[in-house]
Write an enzyme that holds these catalytic residues in place. Structure first.
Site, short mmCIF file in Angstrom:
data_model
loop_
_atom_site.label_atom_id
_atom_site.label_comp_id
_atom_site.label_asym_id
_atom_site.label_seq_id
_atom_site.Cartn_x
_atom_site.Cartn_y
_atom_site.Cartn_z
N GLU A 8 0.80 -1.23 0.00
CA GLU A 8 0.00 0.00 0.00
C GLU A 8 0.84 1.28 0.00
OE1 GLU A 8 -2.88 -0.42 3.16
OE2 GLU A 8 -3.91 -2.03 2.12
N GLU B 229 -5.95 -8.07 -0.41
CA GLU B 229 -6.64 -7.82 0.86
C GLU B 229 -8.08 -7.45 0.57
OE1 GLU B 229 -4.97 -4.92 3.58
OE2 GLU B 229 -2.96 -5.73 3.32
O1 IFM Z 1 -4.93 -3.52 8.75
C1 IFM Z 1 -4.77 -2.89 7.52
C2 IFM Z 1 -3.56 -3.44 6.80
O2 IFM Z 1 -2.41 -3.30 7.56
C3 IFM Z 1 -3.36 -2.74 5.49
N1 IFM Z 1 -4.55 -2.70 4.70
C4 IFM Z 1 -5.77 -2.30 5.36
C5 IFM Z 1 -5.97 -3.08 6.64
C6 IFM Z 1 -7.27 -2.63 7.31
O3 IFM Z 1 -7.23 -1.27 7.63
#
Ligand code: IFM
Length: 440
Positions: A167, A351
């Protein structure tokens, strides 16, 4: 849960994701101080000043956690390695206990038939590097390349896939413009430099891994679907700026070798000199692209300096994070990313998931909202795959409840409930539902 593994193309991978600082317990095994430890120790940054010293104690309980993954029928595990565990000062002498830990963890995944999908940086910068300017300092690209060589020299031979940085928007904009994550800076010049350097570091890590002969390398981008809050041209322009900063800047840098004009309008004066010359590295060819997707945003213009936008609360049902539930956004991103950036390159949802205020009742955790959320998002992925979008896998965030950064331990994203007093793991109803669906 409606979905069935059999509705997805052959070879489609299902997995769950975690990250090192959020689960391992950073006080164990000789890891060095990170900027998250100091950010959390600064009043006002994190709920109850909570930190990752113990977290889920995955450092000692990883076998139990991998057993849960395997028992659910997952094919793959997306985990991250901690820079400060491998190199406590960020540079210099590696920590043998840290290298040994990731070695054990890798073998334990393989013993259970889980494909190891590694991320090299999921936000815990060694504090010593933050002292030197962290992501604002161009040298970070070489520091990161050196760290990549050390950790991948040890476990790279057994990885199924590797991505350098989780990210890039969060590492740069959220942490250096909005100041909501470590190191908590609010400065446009710092943000512009971090945004560029995070991509340069990504490219250098890819180059290093290619030189080590490691394959199946990708990039992981978090995306939020941006929509105008009303029909005005001004709201449309605000949404385009948000989309540019959040989504298109990073995808554009890596896959087109260019930053969008709508972002350069505000950031160009603050980018480091010679930024245009770095795209050969930033564009180092990838084997796949990972999308992290949770929600959409509605945007309206605001007074004040660039980017001049505000978020407006939307009408859709929301998660514990107050994020609107908008599964259609996931399909839109899959189609748009393939059409405009990645072509035939395999896409993975790296994710996706939701936080809910889960409670243990009579020994069980019922989380029907999470079951519905996962089902709705997986259906969008299935439809996109059926339409020919080259999406090859889906990873739920997260295997278990963990440290949700500035929100501390309140936000529960896990398929498995964690009691943060006893550290007992308890699979939730969503874990059982996924397990059944994966067997169908
Ligand atoms: O927990 C986070 C993760 O570390 C990175 N992506 C989003 C998730 C939820 O906020």
């Amino acid at each position: 849960m409606q979905f069935a593994r059999s509705a997805f193309p052959d070879g489609f991978l299902f997995g769950a994701s975690t990250s090192s600082y959020q689960i391992e317990g950073h006080s164990f095994g000789g890891a060095g101080l990170t900027h998250w430890d100091t950010f959390a120790a600064t009043a006002g940054n994190v709920v109850r000043a909570e930190h990752g010293a113990i977290a889920c104690d995955h450092y000692h309980r990883y076998e139990e956690d991998l057993d849960l993954l395997a028992a659910a029928g997952f094919d793959a595990y997306r985990f991250s390695t901690s820079w400060a565990r491998v190199l406590p000062e960020g540079r210099g002498t590696p920590n043998p206990e840290g290298l040994d830990f990731y070695d054990r963890l890798t073998d334990a995944m393989l013993e259970r038939g889980l494909k190891p999908c590694c991320t090299l940086y999921h936000w815990e910068l060694p504090a010593g590097l933050n002292d030197l300017g962290g992501w604002r300092n161009r040298d970070i690209a070489e520091w990161f390349a050196d760290y990549t060589e050390i950790i991948m020299g040890r476990i790279g031979d057994r990885m199924f896939s590797v991505a350098p940085i989780n990210e890039p928007w969060c590492v740069s904009w959220l942490a250096h413009f909005l100041g909501l994550q470590a190191p908590g800076i609010r400065d446009i010049r710092a943000a512009a430099r971090a945004m560029h350097h995070v991509l340069l570091a990504h490219g250098r890590a890819i180059e290093v891994m290619r030189s080590l002969g490691i394959g199946n390398l990708g990039g992981v981008f978090n995306l939020e679907w941006a929509e105008p809050a009303d029909d005005s041209d001004e709201a449309r322009a605000a949404a385009a700026r948000y989309d540019g900063i959040y989504n298109r800047f990073f995808l554009g840098g890596v896959f087109k070798g260019a930053y969008p004009d709508v972002v350069l309008e505000g950031l160009e004066p603050h980018l480091p000199a010679g930024w245009q010359d770095d795209f050969a590295t930033i564009q180092a060819p990838l084997d796949w692209c990972g999308l992290n997707y949770y929600t959409r945003k509605l945007l309206t213009p605001s007074e004040g300096p660039w980017p001049g936008l505000d978020e407006v609360e939307g009408p859709l049902p929301k998660t514990q994070m107050e994020w609107e539930i908008y599964p259609e956004g996931l399909a839109k991103f899959l189609r748009r990313t393939a059409a405009e950036y990645t072509g035939d390159l395999p896409l993975y949802i790296t994710e996706n998931g939701m936080a809910s205020a889960d409670r243990v009742t009579e020994g069980a955790v019922d989380d029907p909202d999470r079951i519905a959320y996962l089902d709705a998002h997986l259906e969008e992925v299935r439809k996109a795959a059926a339409d020919g979008v080259p999406v090859r896998g889906y990873f739920a965030w997260s295997l278990m409840d963990n440290y949700e950064w500035a929100r501390g331990y309140d936000m529960r994203f896990g398929l498995v409930h964690v009691d943060f007093e006893s550290l007992q793991r308890r699979p939730k109803a969503s874990y059982h539902a996924l397990k059944e669906a994966l067997a169908r």
